[in-house]
Scaffold this motif. Structure first.
Motif, PDB file in Angstrom:
ATOM      1  N   GLN A  44      33.637  33.367  47.904  1.00  0.00           N
ATOM      2  CA  GLN A  44      34.965  33.073  48.419  1.00  0.00           C
ATOM      3  C   GLN A  44      35.668  32.014  47.583  1.00  0.00           C
ATOM      4  O   GLN A  44      36.890  32.074  47.378  1.00  0.00           O
ATOM      5  N   PHE A  45      34.914  31.053  47.064  1.00  0.00           N
ATOM      6  CA  PHE A  45      35.509  30.005  46.224  1.00  0.00           C
ATOM      7  C   PHE A  45      36.020  30.589  44.909  1.00  0.00           C
ATOM      8  O   PHE A  45      37.154  30.350  44.505  1.00  0.00           O
ATOM      9  N   ILE A  46      35.177  31.397  44.253  1.00  0.00           N
ATOM     10  CA  ILE A  46      35.582  32.002  42.977  1.00  0.00           C
ATOM     11  C   ILE A  46      36.738  32.982  43.188  1.00  0.00           C
ATOM     12  O   ILE A  46      37.706  33.001  42.416  1.00  0.00           O
ATOM     13  N   SER A  47      36.658  33.796  44.228  1.00  0.00           N
ATOM     14  CA  SER A  47      37.715  34.770  44.497  1.00  0.00           C
ATOM     15  C   SER A  47      39.032  34.075  44.798  1.00  0.00           C
ATOM     16  O   SER A  47      40.104  34.541  44.362  1.00  0.00           O
ATOM     17  N   ALA A  48      38.985  32.962  45.529  1.00  0.00           N
ATOM     18  CA  ALA A  48      40.216  32.236  45.857  1.00  0.00           C
ATOM     19  C   ALA A  48      40.853  31.641  44.608  1.00  0.00           C
ATOM     20  O   ALA A  48      42.074  31.720  44.418  1.00  0.00           O
ATOM     21  N   ILE A  49      40.026  31.064  43.733  1.00  0.00           N
ATOM     22  CA  ILE A  49      40.560  30.494  42.493  1.00  0.00           C
ATOM     23  C   ILE A  49      41.191  31.593  41.634  1.00  0.00           C
ATOM     24  O   ILE A  49      42.295  31.438  41.098  1.00  0.00           O
ATOM     25  N   TYR A  50      40.487  32.701  41.508  1.00  0.00           N
ATOM     26  CA  TYR A  50      41.004  33.801  40.693  1.00  0.00           C
ATOM     27  C   TYR A  50      42.305  34.359  41.277  1.00  0.00           C
ATOM     28  O   TYR A  50      43.275  34.604  40.540  1.00  0.00           O
ATOM     29  N   ALA A  51      42.331  34.568  42.590  1.00  0.00           N
ATOM     30  CA  ALA A  51      43.532  35.119  43.222  1.00  0.00           C
ATOM     31  C   ALA A  51      44.724  34.175  43.044  1.00  0.00           C
ATOM     32  O   ALA A  51      45.836  34.623  42.710  1.00  0.00           O
ATOM     33  N   HIS A  52      44.501  32.881  43.231  1.00  0.00           N
ATOM     34  CA  HIS A  52      45.599  31.922  43.073  1.00  0.00           C
ATOM     35  C   HIS A  52      46.078  31.887  41.620  1.00  0.00           C
ATOM     36  O   HIS A  52      47.290  31.783  41.366  1.00  0.00           O
ATOM     37  N   CYS A  53      45.145  31.980  40.686  1.00  0.00           N
ATOM     38  CA  CYS A  53      45.515  31.953  39.269  1.00  0.00           C
ATOM     39  C   CYS A  53      46.341  33.175  38.903  1.00  0.00           C
ATOM     40  O   CYS A  53      47.375  33.066  38.230  1.00  0.00           O
ATOM     41  N   PHE A  54      45.914  34.347  39.352  1.00  0.00           N
ATOM     42  CA  PHE A  54      46.628  35.582  39.016  1.00  0.00           C
ATOM     43  C   PHE A  54      47.995  35.621  39.699  1.00  0.00           C
ATOM     44  O   PHE A  54      48.993  36.014  39.086  1.00  0.00           O
ATOM     45  N   ILE A  55      48.043  35.214  40.966  1.00  0.00           N
ATOM     46  CA  ILE A  55      49.320  35.224  41.687  1.00  0.00           C
ATOM     47  C   ILE A  55      50.271  34.193  41.100  1.00  0.00           C
ATOM     48  O   ILE A  55      51.484  34.420  41.014  1.00  0.00           O
ATOM     49  N   THR A  56      49.732  33.030  40.679  1.00  0.00           N
ATOM     50  CA  THR A  56      50.569  32.015  40.056  1.00  0.00           C
ATOM     51  C   THR A  56      51.202  32.526  38.776  1.00  0.00           C
ATOM     52  O   THR A  56      52.376  32.251  38.488  1.00  0.00           O
ATOM     53  N   ALA A  57      50.434  33.281  37.998  1.00  0.00           N
ATOM     54  CA  ALA A  57      50.986  33.861  36.772  1.00  0.00           C
ATOM     55  C   ALA A  57      52.139  34.812  37.087  1.00  0.00           C
ATOM     56  O   ALA A  57      53.183  34.794  36.412  1.00  0.00           O
ATOM     57  N   GLY A  58      51.980  35.639  38.127  1.00  0.00           N
ATOM     58  CA  GLY A  58      53.050  36.556  38.510  1.00  0.00           C
ATOM     59  C   GLY A  58      54.277  35.836  39.039  1.00  0.00           C
ATOM     60  O   GLY A  58      55.416  36.182  38.696  1.00  0.00           O
TER      61      GLY A  58
ATOM     62  N   ALA B 197      44.973  32.492  31.321  1.00  0.00           N
ATOM     63  CA  ALA B 197      43.905  32.047  32.231  1.00  0.00           C
ATOM     64  C   ALA B 197      43.529  33.140  33.219  1.00  0.00           C
ATOM     65  O   ALA B 197      42.352  33.323  33.551  1.00  0.00           O
ATOM     66  N   ALA B 198      44.531  33.905  33.690  1.00  0.00           N
ATOM     67  CA  ALA B 198      44.250  34.990  34.639  1.00  0.00           C
ATOM     68  C   ALA B 198      43.434  36.098  33.980  1.00  0.00           C
ATOM     69  O   ALA B 198      42.488  36.630  34.583  1.00  0.00           O
ATOM     70  N   ILE B 199      43.766  36.451  32.735  1.00  0.00           N
ATOM     71  CA  ILE B 199      43.034  37.511  32.043  1.00  0.00           C
ATOM     72  C   ILE B 199      41.608  37.072  31.741  1.00  0.00           C
ATOM     73  O   ILE B 199      40.647  37.841  31.921  1.00  0.00           O
ATOM     74  N   VAL B 200      41.450  35.822  31.289  1.00  0.00           N
ATOM     75  CA  VAL B 200      40.101  35.302  31.052  1.00  0.00           C
ATOM     76  C   VAL B 200      39.305  35.270  32.357  1.00  0.00           C
ATOM     77  O   VAL B 200      38.107  35.582  32.383  1.00  0.00           O
ATOM     78  N   GLY B 201      39.978  34.928  33.453  1.00  0.00           N
ATOM     79  CA  GLY B 201      39.310  34.935  34.750  1.00  0.00           C
ATOM     80  C   GLY B 201      38.875  36.327  35.155  1.00  0.00           C
ATOM     81  O   GLY B 201      37.786  36.510  35.724  1.00  0.00           O
ATOM     82  N   GLN B 202      39.708  37.333  34.881  1.00  0.00           N
ATOM     83  CA  GLN B 202      39.332  38.721  35.163  1.00  0.00           C
ATOM     84  C   GLN B 202      38.043  39.104  34.468  1.00  0.00           C
ATOM     85  O   GLN B 202      37.097  39.608  35.089  1.00  0.00           O
ATOM     86  N   VAL B 203      38.011  38.890  33.162  1.00  0.00           N
ATOM     87  CA  VAL B 203      36.829  39.277  32.391  1.00  0.00           C
ATOM     88  C   VAL B 203      35.622  38.446  32.797  1.00  0.00           C
ATOM     89  O   VAL B 203      34.493  38.949  32.879  1.00  0.00           O
ATOM     90  N   SER B 204      35.838  37.172  33.085  1.00  0.00           N
ATOM     91  CA  SER B 204      34.728  36.281  33.447  1.00  0.00           C
ATOM     92  C   SER B 204      34.067  36.721  34.743  1.00  0.00           C
ATOM     93  O   SER B 204      32.839  36.628  34.887  1.00  0.00           O
ATOM     94  N   ILE B 205      34.859  37.194  35.704  1.00  0.00           N
ATOM     95  CA  ILE B 205      34.285  37.649  36.967  1.00  0.00           C
ATOM     96  C   ILE B 205      33.295  38.781  36.716  1.00  0.00           C
ATOM     97  O   ILE B 205      32.156  38.757  37.220  1.00  0.00           O
ATOM     98  N   TYR B 206      33.698  39.760  35.940  1.00  0.00           N
ATOM     99  CA  TYR B 206      32.813  40.898  35.681  1.00  0.00           C
ATOM    100  C   TYR B 206      31.611  40.486  34.838  1.00  0.00           C
ATOM    101  O   TYR B 206      30.480  40.943  35.092  1.00  0.00           O
TER     102      TYR B 206
END
Length: 384
Positions: A122-136, A295-304
């Protein structure tokens, strides 16, 4: 009992998309029109971006900007398309995870392991979601802000949009501009929501699979019973749990394999384009957007990569747990059980790989993608 963090963040995003993950089948598509609207908003906006790239094919900066937008749109359509195609399979897999975790969390050790992994997920998903939404959001807010600044300086209305696109009407007229701007925002929402949903779902499944492997390791380390019959029963349960984890890992890899392949191919091009845009927009307001997007794209790849690597290593550590367990007394009591332990150790050495056909989801792949993207920037700079 399962922690209250089980699938909590992911369920919120999927409900916004009009889908349910844990309810009964008849409630699966609660609001299907939301998913349809997301697909249509992205699919209808894609030709506008492609047209912009073709119109500015001689301009490297604008061409790379449109290429970045096209890649984002195509990747989002791929993710939502594959998920809807395998929607029943994903729901069945989530139900399997729920049932297994519900059973294994009755013991204190299993509950602690699942709670720890769920909190991390939940912590990682929240950080990633906020980062991606912030970019948009930064992209959607940057263009009106730049337009207002330009209007104050020149006194002329110069339409500016969050994403590169061309339109069959004159956007210098305010009603036309508002229509085009809303179209941009709806496309951004149609990209962000499915992307966050699918990526955080993979994060959830991989973390809980790692938790199940950890529970199997813990039980392997403490399989001794009060008598020989109880010991055999404990070992049987451990091997069954480990086999079930391998089956879940195989299903997870099968369903996400095309998405991982598309993600890694798009990410290498994404990072290449974004690094070029960062170098071309130093000391410009657009730098903040490109930095957030990178940061959002790096976060995407990092999750996988990190989640896939974690599942693979946790599976391999089961063999180490067998070696460190109290197996010596089994040599005298039941030699057949020792043979079973040897077979389990040999199987654990293979791990539980998560891959995208040609790309293994691990840390080495992440490093190679970043290195390749940086090397491509040199080529683009030479063409500029």
């Amino acid at each position: 009992m399962l922690t209250d963090k089980f699938l909590r963040l992911q369920s919120v995003f999927f409900r916004l998309l009009g889908l349910e993950l844990l309810h009964e089948p008849d409630a699966g598509h609660r609001y299907p029109w939301r998913s349809i609207c997301c697909i249509l908003s992205v699919a209808s906006f894609l030709p506008l971006t492609i047209g912009f790239g073709l119109q500015n094919i001689q301009n490297v900066e604008q061409l790379t900007d449109s290429l970045c937008s096209v890649l984002v749109d195509l990747l989002a359509l791929c993710k939502i398309g594959v998920f809807l195609w395998l929607y029943k399979d994903f729901r069945f897999l989530i139900r399997q995870f729920y049932c297994v975790l519900q059973r294994e969390t009755h013991c204190l050790a299993g509950e602690l392991i699942v709670t720890r992994e769920s909190r991390r997920d939940q912590f990682i998903s929240a950080i990633y979601a906020h980062c991606f939404i912030t970019a948009g959001l930064s992209a959607c807010l940057m263009s009106p802000l730049a337009m207002l600044i330009s209007y104050q300086r020149t006194g002329e209305f110069q339409p500016d949009f969050p994403f590169p696109s061309v339109y069959p009407w004159d956007n210098k007229k305010l009603p036309n501009y508002l229509i085009s701007y809303v179209w941009n925002v709806s496309a951004a929402l149609g990209v962000a929501l499915p992307t966050v949903c699918v990526d955080t779902l993979f994060c959830f499944l991989s973390h809980n699979l790692s938790a199940l492997f950890q529970i199997a390791r813990h039980k392997m380390m403490h399989f001794e019973g009060r008598n020989a019959a109880e010991t055999r029963e404990n070992l049987r349960h451990v091997f069954q749990l480990y086999e079930l984890c391998l089956q879940l890992g195989h299903s997870l890899n099968e369903y996400f394999r095309p998405l991982i392949f598309a993600q890694f191919v798009a990410a290498s091009l994404h990072l290449c384009v974004l690094c070029y845009q960062l170098s071309a927009n130093i000391l410009q307001p657009a730098l903040l957007f490109y930095a957030a997007f990178t940061a959002a794209i790096v976060g995407q790849v990092s999750i996988y990569c990190f989640c896939g690597s974690s599942v693979h290593s946790e599976c391999q550590l089961f063999g180490q747990a067998i070696y460190e367990s109290s197996w010596l007394h089994l040599l005298q009591e039941n030699p057949l059980l020792v043979s079973s332990l040897k077979i389990a150790m040999m199987r654990s050495s293979l791990g539980c790989p998560i891959d995208g056909y040609f790309f293994a989801a691990n840390r080495e792949t992440l490093i190679r993608i970043v290195r390749s993207a940086i090397s491509y920037v040199t080529l683009l700079r030479s063409l500029a």
